[in-house]
Every structure is written in C-alpha cells, then in structure tokens.
Design a protein around this motif. Structure first.
Motif, mmCIF file in Angstrom:
data_model
loop_
_atom_site.group_PDB
_atom_site.id
_atom_site.type_symbol
_atom_site.label_atom_id
_atom_site.label_comp_id
_atom_site.label_asym_id
_atom_site.label_seq_id
_atom_site.Cartn_x
_atom_site.Cartn_y
_atom_site.Cartn_z
ATOM 1 N N GLU A 1 0.816 -1.213 0.000
ATOM 2 C CA GLU A 1 0.000 0.000 0.000
ATOM 3 C C GLU A 1 0.854 1.269 0.000
ATOM 4 O O GLU A 1 0.503 2.261 -0.638
ATOM 5 C CB GLU A 1 -0.957 0.002 1.201
ATOM 6 N N ALA A 2 2.012 1.250 0.667
ATOM 7 C CA ALA A 2 2.875 2.435 0.691
ATOM 8 C C ALA A 2 3.340 2.788 -0.722
ATOM 9 O O ALA A 2 3.305 3.960 -1.122
ATOM 10 C CB ALA A 2 4.072 2.203 1.605
ATOM 11 N N ALA A 3 3.752 1.783 -1.494
ATOM 12 C CA ALA A 3 4.191 2.025 -2.874
ATOM 13 C C ALA A 3 3.030 2.549 -3.720
ATOM 14 O O ALA A 3 3.203 3.467 -4.526
ATOM 15 C CB ALA A 3 4.762 0.750 -3.478
ATOM 16 N N VAL A 4 1.850 1.980 -3.523
ATOM 17 C CA VAL A 4 0.670 2.406 -4.275
ATOM 18 C C VAL A 4 0.360 3.872 -3.975
ATOM 19 O O VAL A 4 0.111 4.668 -4.886
ATOM 20 C CB VAL A 4 -0.550 1.506 -3.957
ATOM 21 N N GLU A 5 0.381 4.252 -2.714
ATOM 22 C CA GLU A 5 0.055 5.626 -2.332
ATOM 23 C C GLU A 5 1.056 6.626 -2.883
ATOM 24 O O GLU A 5 0.676 7.693 -3.377
ATOM 25 C CB GLU A 5 -0.065 5.748 -0.811
ATOM 26 N N VAL A 6 2.347 6.312 -2.834
ATOM 27 C CA VAL A 6 3.369 7.203 -3.380
ATOM 28 C C VAL A 6 3.171 7.350 -4.885
ATOM 29 O O VAL A 6 3.215 8.455 -5.426
ATOM 30 C CB VAL A 6 4.791 6.677 -3.058
ATOM 31 N N PHE A 7 2.926 6.248 -5.570
ATOM 32 C CA PHE A 7 2.742 6.283 -7.022
ATOM 33 C C PHE A 7 1.495 7.071 -7.387
ATOM 34 O O PHE A 7 1.516 7.881 -8.317
ATOM 35 C CB PHE A 7 2.668 4.850 -7.561
ATOM 36 N N ARG A 8 0.391 6.848 -6.659
ATOM 37 C CA ARG A 8 -0.848 7.598 -6.938
ATOM 38 C C ARG A 8 -0.635 9.084 -6.741
ATOM 39 O O ARG A 8 -1.105 9.893 -7.544
ATOM 40 C CB ARG A 8 -1.973 7.100 -6.026
ATOM 41 N N ALA A 9 0.032 9.446 -5.652
ATOM 42 C CA ALA A 9 0.267 10.864 -5.367
ATOM 43 C C ALA A 9 1.082 11.502 -6.494
ATOM 44 O O ALA A 9 0.769 12.599 -6.959
ATOM 45 C CB ALA A 9 0.977 11.022 -4.028
#
Length: 147
Positions: free
Chosen positions: A133-141
């Motif tokens: 989830e951390a990677a997903v959130e950084v990428f989405r941002a």
C-alpha cells in the motif's frame, strides 16, 4: 487511455501484455522476472531459448524489448525488457525511457489493448501493479500531481 494503479501481483493480471523487467539472458532470474518464468511455466523459457538461439544469441541489450507467450499466466503475452543498472555517475534515464518505448511498441505490434505500463496509442488501459500500500500511495500521489 485509462490508468489503473493496483497493489497486485503482476503474474495474476488478466491483461493482454505484462512487461517483464527481464534479465539480459532472457532465461529467468530473481524477483519478478523469476516469478513470471515460474508461474508462466516452461513455454516462456522455451520461447526465450529460441530467441537466444536466433537473433538474441548474446542476450537482450538494455532498452530492447521482445515478446513471448505468457504460458500459464492469465495474460496473453510477456514483453521482456532489460532496464539499466542504476549509476550515481552516469545518467541512464534515456535507456530506461527506451525500455518503456520499445516495450510499448512491441505491445502495439501484437495488437495489445491492455498493458501493465504504457503511453498513449492504441493501448486503452494501463495497469501499474505495485506491491504494498505504501508504494501504491506514493505512485498515486505522483501520478495525480502530473495529471
């Protein structure tokens, strides 16, 4: 073109093409490359060996891309590309861009519409399969800041 960002295992995606960060030997390796070869089964390795016996006798060069069957994976094809090794003394971003461009060109030549990475063109959907989830959130941002 639609972009999806998922916390997902790329080997489980039902897309036309998954893009493999391949080992230059095309004979599998560790990480995602190894997982694609293991889960895809012997058909992927067999086609990679045929490629090595032909035009890619010395392996796939950094930035090049080539397609094989996806074997037992739910995708139709695997596009293999070799990314550059990171260097703090040399800018290799052009080679990384080549990986993306060449992978997408191969996907277009196959007639793919869904790819796990892309740019505008005939491809209608791109799926970025990240782990955690951390990677997903950084990428989405970052994606949202560019939109």
């Amino acid at each position: 073109m639609h972009i999806r960002i998922l916390d997902a295992d790329i080997t489980t995606l039902e897309v036309d093409v998954i893009v493999n960060a391949a080992n230059s030997s095309l004979l599998g390796g560790g990480g995602v490359d190894g997982a694609i070869h293991r889960k895809g089964g012997p058909a992927i390795l067999a086609e990679c060996r045929q490629l090595r016996a032909g035009h890619y006798g010395k392996g796939l060069k950094t930035g090049q891309a080539v397609a094989t069957t996806a074997g037992n994976l739910p995708a139709r094809w695997v596009v293999h590309t070799v990314g550059p090794v990171w260097s703090d003394s040399e800018d290799r971003s052009g080679l990384l861009a080549d990986c993306h461009r060449n992978s997408l060109q191969v996907a277009r030549e196959l007639g793919a519409e869904t790819v796990a990475r892309a740019e505008p063109g005939s491809i209608r959907e791109v799926v970025f399969a990240l782990r955690g989830e951390a990677a997903v959130e950084v990428f989405r941002a970052r994606h949202n800041s560019l939109a």
